[in-house]
Structures are given as structure tokens and as C-alpha cells.
Write a protein that holds these residues in place. Structure first.
Motif, short mmCIF file in Angstrom:
data_model
loop_
_atom_site.label_atom_id
_atom_site.label_comp_id
_atom_site.label_asym_id
_atom_site.label_seq_id
_atom_site.Cartn_x
_atom_site.Cartn_y
_atom_site.Cartn_z
N ASN A 39 0.82 -1.21 0.00
CA ASN A 39 0.00 0.00 0.00
C ASN A 39 0.85 1.26 0.00
OD1 ASN A 39 -1.79 -2.11 1.83
ND2 ASN A 39 -3.06 -0.82 0.51
N SER A 40 0.25 2.36 -0.40
CA SER A 40 0.94 3.65 -0.42
C SER A 40 1.05 4.20 0.99
CB SER A 40 0.17 4.64 -1.30
OG SER A 40 -1.07 4.95 -0.69
N PRO A 41 1.95 5.17 1.23
CA PRO A 41 2.06 5.78 2.55
C PRO A 41 0.73 6.37 3.03
CG PRO A 41 3.96 6.37 1.22
CD PRO A 41 3.01 5.64 0.33
N GLU A 42 -0.03 6.98 2.14
CA GLU A 42 -1.32 7.57 2.52
C GLU A 42 -2.29 6.49 2.98
OE1 GLU A 42 0.21 8.10 -0.35
OE2 GLU A 42 0.88 10.19 -0.13
N GLU A 43 -2.33 5.37 2.26
CA GLU A 43 -3.22 4.27 2.63
C GLU A 43 -2.80 3.65 3.95
OE1 GLU A 43 -4.55 2.64 -1.79
OE2 GLU A 43 -2.66 1.97 -0.90
N ILE A 44 -1.49 3.56 4.17
CA ILE A 44 -0.99 3.00 5.43
C ILE A 44 -1.36 3.90 6.60
CG2 ILE A 44 1.13 2.49 6.73
CD1 ILE A 44 2.31 1.45 4.07
N LEU A 45 -1.21 5.20 6.41
CA LEU A 45 -1.56 6.15 7.47
C LEU A 45 -3.05 6.09 7.79
CD1 LEU A 45 -0.82 8.45 9.39
CD2 LEU A 45 -1.15 10.06 7.48
N GLU A 46 -3.88 6.09 6.76
CA GLU A 46 -5.32 5.99 6.98
C GLU A 46 -5.68 4.67 7.67
OE1 GLU A 46 -7.01 6.43 3.13
OE2 GLU A 46 -6.50 8.57 2.95
N GLY A 47 -5.04 3.59 7.25
CA GLY A 47 -5.29 2.28 7.86
C GLY A 47 -4.85 2.23 9.31
N GLN A 48 -3.75 2.90 9.63
CA GLN A 48 -3.27 2.96 11.01
C GLN A 48 -4.28 3.65 11.92
OE1 GLN A 48 -0.13 2.26 13.07
NE2 GLN A 48 -0.67 0.60 11.68
N ILE A 49 -4.89 4.72 11.43
CA ILE A 49 -5.90 5.42 12.22
C ILE A 49 -7.10 4.51 12.51
CG2 ILE A 49 -7.54 7.36 12.21
CD1 ILE A 49 -5.44 8.91 10.54
N PHE A 73 2.66 -2.69 8.94
CA PHE A 73 3.34 -1.56 9.59
C PHE A 73 3.00 -1.52 11.09
CE2 PHE A 73 4.56 2.90 10.33
CZ PHE A 73 5.79 2.89 9.70
N ASN A 74 1.78 -1.87 11.43
CA ASN A 74 1.38 -1.96 12.85
C ASN A 74 2.23 -2.99 13.57
OD1 ASN A 74 -0.54 -1.32 15.08
ND2 ASN A 74 -1.09 -3.46 14.84
N SER A 75 2.45 -4.13 12.93
CA SER A 75 3.29 -5.17 13.52
C SER A 75 4.73 -4.70 13.67
CB SER A 75 3.23 -6.44 12.66
OG SER A 75 3.96 -7.48 13.26
N ALA A 76 5.23 -3.98 12.67
CA ALA A 76 6.59 -3.45 12.73
C ALA A 76 6.74 -2.46 13.88
CB ALA A 76 6.96 -2.77 11.41
N ILE A 77 5.74 -1.59 14.05
CA ILE A 77 5.78 -0.60 15.14
C ILE A 77 5.81 -1.29 16.50
CG2 ILE A 77 4.41 1.16 16.34
CD1 ILE A 77 3.42 2.10 13.61
N LEU A 78 4.95 -2.28 16.69
CA LEU A 78 4.89 -2.93 18.00
C LEU A 78 6.10 -3.81 18.25
CD1 LEU A 78 1.14 -3.76 18.65
CD2 LEU A 78 2.55 -1.96 19.59
N THR A 79 6.69 -4.35 17.20
CA THR A 79 7.95 -5.10 17.37
C THR A 79 9.05 -4.16 17.83
OG1 THR A 79 7.31 -6.65 15.62
CG2 THR A 79 9.62 -6.62 16.25
#
Length: 444
Positions: A39-49, A73-79
């Protein structure tokens, strides 16, 4: 000479810890990079919210409510968050810590996020501070205790409170839950006698049931959900084969391109606490984790399962506990038992709930490790029956529902097995011939 040996040992330990941190960072960056391939950065940001504002109780597949990139990306952040927690607590990385970090990474695909994990982590470390214990003593409670993340999200966003009140009470509940996990987990391990490796999963089930009972007493409903995705098998088969192959090659490299020592690892029952890192070394442990990855992936594909958030979480959890109690010898009987019970009851074995019951049901692998294949298969069969009925107790706010169920399986089976084993040993003693010399000693 002794000083030289001590110095080299310290250097080896330091290098070993650096290598393990490198493994964790590899997992974090691996998932982060993959996110932007989907996904694009915009889609990832929207998905994170969307992920952060989701109630997140079982079973909320983050693929289904957001997108694949945001979930990775959520998994990467929590790792990465878990790595920082380890560093702050100054803990040594052992098998349990590896299992903890990969479990966090796994459940970040369906239930854990930075918002709902934070108060639980703070509560666990607050317990260590209040009891004047080293922070590292609460590390595992902080990592595994994030199973109750949906408790925070559910109160914050899904029971009808205003936003500010929801955030306040959600964080308060999460903090209290995190605070009481360490002392409860210490005592609950005696209930299962270490035959369910998800000990904190059972603890969180008890705490979750308590909180849900309180919430329901106010007239509000907290129930499990089923938000699942499909259609991701092809890319994730490739991703997992690459990941497990990298782990295998790395393990073989550090083990001089042999499987020497793996036979010794397979002799362990896996009963808590069996730390393969301490007992068998990092290279053999990495090989074991890789083999469990291949086995878990094969199990899912054999039954025609979907590689969605919960199933991916199940595979990664099995891999993580390849450092702390699970190996192919004690896992396979559980998988067979779940499969046989499923076919016996005409279950659709491709359903996510049934597939994950097999994967997460390997929490009771030590039963097979101690009592053999047949008993292990029986334990797996019991687990599938029990796990189908426990999520209503905690309303899905305990992500480790299989750990909760596995605790019951162990608590029921182990006393019976120990009793039979005891009587078997006594009968064996009675059948043994009496040594005349010993008999004369007794008479004298």
C-alpha cells in the motif's frame, strides 16, 4: 587463565545479545518494508488510524478493517516498541523474551496496537516499581499482557462513553490489568503446572472475564466478533517461505552447516520453563523456529485455510515459542489431535477458527512432550472442544483465548495423568523381584 576465560565469555555473551537484537530488528524492518509493497504511505496512514480506533476484540482481522500495508506496519511498530521495552528494562534476551516479542508481532495482525498496549505495559512495570523489584521481572508480563489490549479499546470506543471518558476509563482499566498480571501469573502457573506455555494467556483470560463481568453488570454488551479477510495466500506463502528460509540458513550458518544438537533439543518435553536458547544455543533454536514455521504453514495450507490476520498471527506465535518450549516432536501430536477431532465432528477444517485452534492449541505441546504421542493427540482433541466455548466468558477481550482454553486442558489432564503415572510406578515396584540381601538387611 581464569580471567581470560571470563573475558572471552563476556565477549561471547555481548555478541550473542547483539545478534538477538539484530534478529528482532530484522523482523521489524522486514514487515515495515513489506508494508510499502502492498500500500501507499497515505493508505498505510489511513489504515493505522482505523486500527488505533478499532475496538479490536476477537476476532478483528486488521486486514479486513484497514489494509495489508497498515497491518504489517502496525506489527513493525509494535515489534520496535517491544525492543525498546527490553532495552529499557535491561533484560537479557532469552527464549521467553523471543517468544514474547514474536507473539506481540503476531497479534499485531489482529488485536494489538500501540494505543491499547501502552497502559498495560505501564501497569506491569508499575507493579515492579511498587514492589521494588527489577523492571526485568515484569518484562514478560508487559509483553504477553498486551493480550488484554482489546479491553482498553472496547471501553474507549465501543460501550457508549464519551471520547474523553472512554479514553480515561479504558486506560485506567488497562493500567489496572497490567498491574495485576505479574502476581496472578506467578500463582496461576501452579494451576497448569507449566504444561500450557501460554501461562499469561490463561491469566489474561481470568482477568478479562472479571472485567467483562463488571462491564456487563452495567447493562452493556461485550461480545466476540468475526471480521475476517481472504485472498492473501499467494503473497504470504512467498513471504513466509522467504522468512523461514532466511532463519534456517542463518541458523545453519552459525551451527557450521549441520543439524548437530537438534536431536538433543527434541528430547525436552517443553514444560515451563524450557528455554532452548539457554539449553541448546541460538543457532539450534533458530533452526527449530524455522522448522516450526514450515510445519505451521503446511498445516494451514493442508486444510485449505486462509492466510489472514489471525492465521498469520498463529503461525508467528508458534515460531516464537520455538525458542521456549515448542518443537516439531511435541507440536505434531497436538495438530493431529485437533485435526482428528475436527473431522470426527464434521467441522469445516478450512475455517479460520478451526485452523487457529490447531496453531494456538500447541500451547499444550508439553503434554505430548512428557506423556507421548497418543496423550498429545487426546489433548489436542480436547482443546478443540473447549476453545469453542471460552471466548464468551471474556467477550473476546483476551486475545489469547487458546491460552485460556489450553490452561483448562492442562489443569484437567495433568492431575489424572500424574495419578496414573504414580500408580504405574507403584505397580512396577511391586512387580520387581526382591533382593535377598536387602531382605536380610530389613530383618536385621
Amino acid at each position: 587463565m581464569n580471567l581470560e576465560n571470563k573475558s572471552s565469555q563476556i565477549e561471547f555473551t555481548t555478541a550473542s545479545q547483539t545478534l538477538k537484537y539484530g534478529f528482532f530488528w530484522f523482523i521489524a524492518f522486514f514487515f515495515a518494508i513489506l508494508a510499502f509493497l502492498f500500500n501507499s504511505p497515505e493508505e498505510i496512514l489511513e489504515g493505522q488510524i482505523v486500527i488505533l480506533l478499532s475496538p479490536s476484540n476477537l476476532v478483528t482481522d486488521y486486514f479486513a478493517i484497514s489494509n495489508v500495508g497498515a497491518t504489517l506496519f502496525n506489527s513493525a511498530i509494535l515489534t520496535a516498541h517491544s525492543i525498546l521495552i527490553i532495552k529499557m528494562s535491561k533484560a537479557r534476551i532469552n527464549g521467553a523474551v523471543i517468544a514474547g516479542v514474536l507473539t506481540v508481532a503476531a497479534f499485531s495482525f489482529f488485536g494489538k496496537n500501540l494505543y491499547n498496549s501502552t497502559p498495560i505495559v505501564l501497569g506491569a512495570f508499575a507493579y515492579a516499581w511498587s514492589t521494588k523489584a527489577p523492571a526485568e521481572h515484569s518484562l514478560l508480563a508487559a509483553l504477553f499482557g498486551t493480550a488484554l489490549g482489546p479491553l482498553v479499546s472496547e471501553i474507549s470506543f465501543n460501550i457508549g462513553l464519551s471520547l474523553l471518558s472512554g479514553i480515561f476509563y479504558g486506560y485506567l482499566a488497562g493500567f489496572i490489568a497490567g498491574f495485576i498480571i505479574p502476581p496472578l501469573a506467578h500463582h496461576i502457573v501452579k494451576f497448569t503446572k507449566g504444561f500450557s506455555v501460554y501461562n499469561i494467556g490463561f491469566t489474561c483470560g481470568v482477568i478479562g472475564t472479571l472485567f467483562v463481568s463488571i462491564i456487563r453488570s452495567t447493562g452493556r454488551e461485550v461480545e466476540p466478533v468475526s471480521l475476517l479477510s481472504s485472498g492473501h495466500n499467494e503473497p504470504f506463502i512467498i513471504i513466509f517461505l522467504v522468512l523461514f528460509s532466511i532463519m534456517m540458513i542463518t541458523g545453519l550458518h552459525f551451527n557450521h552447516w549441520t543439524l548437530k544438537g537438534y536431536g538433543e533439543l527434541l528430547q525436552h518435553s517443553g514444560q515451563l520453563s524450557t528455554d532452548f536458547l539457554d539449553l541448546n544455543g541460538f543457532s539450534i533454536t533458530l533452526i527449530n523456529m524455522s522448522l516450526l514455521g514450515y510445519l505451521s504453514l503446511g498445516y494451514v495450507l493442508f486444510h485449505g485455510g486462509e492466510l489472514n490476520g489471525p492465521v498469520i498471527g498463529g503461525i508467528l506465535t508458534v515460531v516464537g515459542f520455538g525458542a521456549f518450549g515448542k518443537h516439531i516432536r511435541n507440536v505434531i501430536p497436538i495438530l493431529i489431535g485437533v485435526t482428528l477431532m475436527g473431522y470426527l465432528n464434521n467441522y469445516d477444517m478450512s475455517l479460520t477458527g478451526v485452523v487457529t485452534a490447531g496453531l494456538f492449541g500447541t500451547t499444550i505441546a508439553p503434554i505430548a512432550g512428557r506423556y507421548g504421542v497418543v496423550i498429545g493427540m487426546l489433548a489436542g482433541a480436547f482443546h478443540l472442544s473447549i476453545v469453542s466455548n471460552t471466548d464468551t466468558l471474556h467477550g473476546g477481550i483476551n486475545l489469547y483465548n487458546n491460552g485460556f482454553s489450553g490452561g483448562f486442558v492442562a489443569a484437567i489432564m495433568i492431575p489424572i495423568l500424574e495419578a496414573f503415572h504414580y500408580h504405574k510406578e507403584k505397580r512396577k515396584e511391586l512387580r520387581e523381584p526382591v533382593d535377598p540381601a536387602d531382605e536380610m538387611k530389613g530383618e536385621s
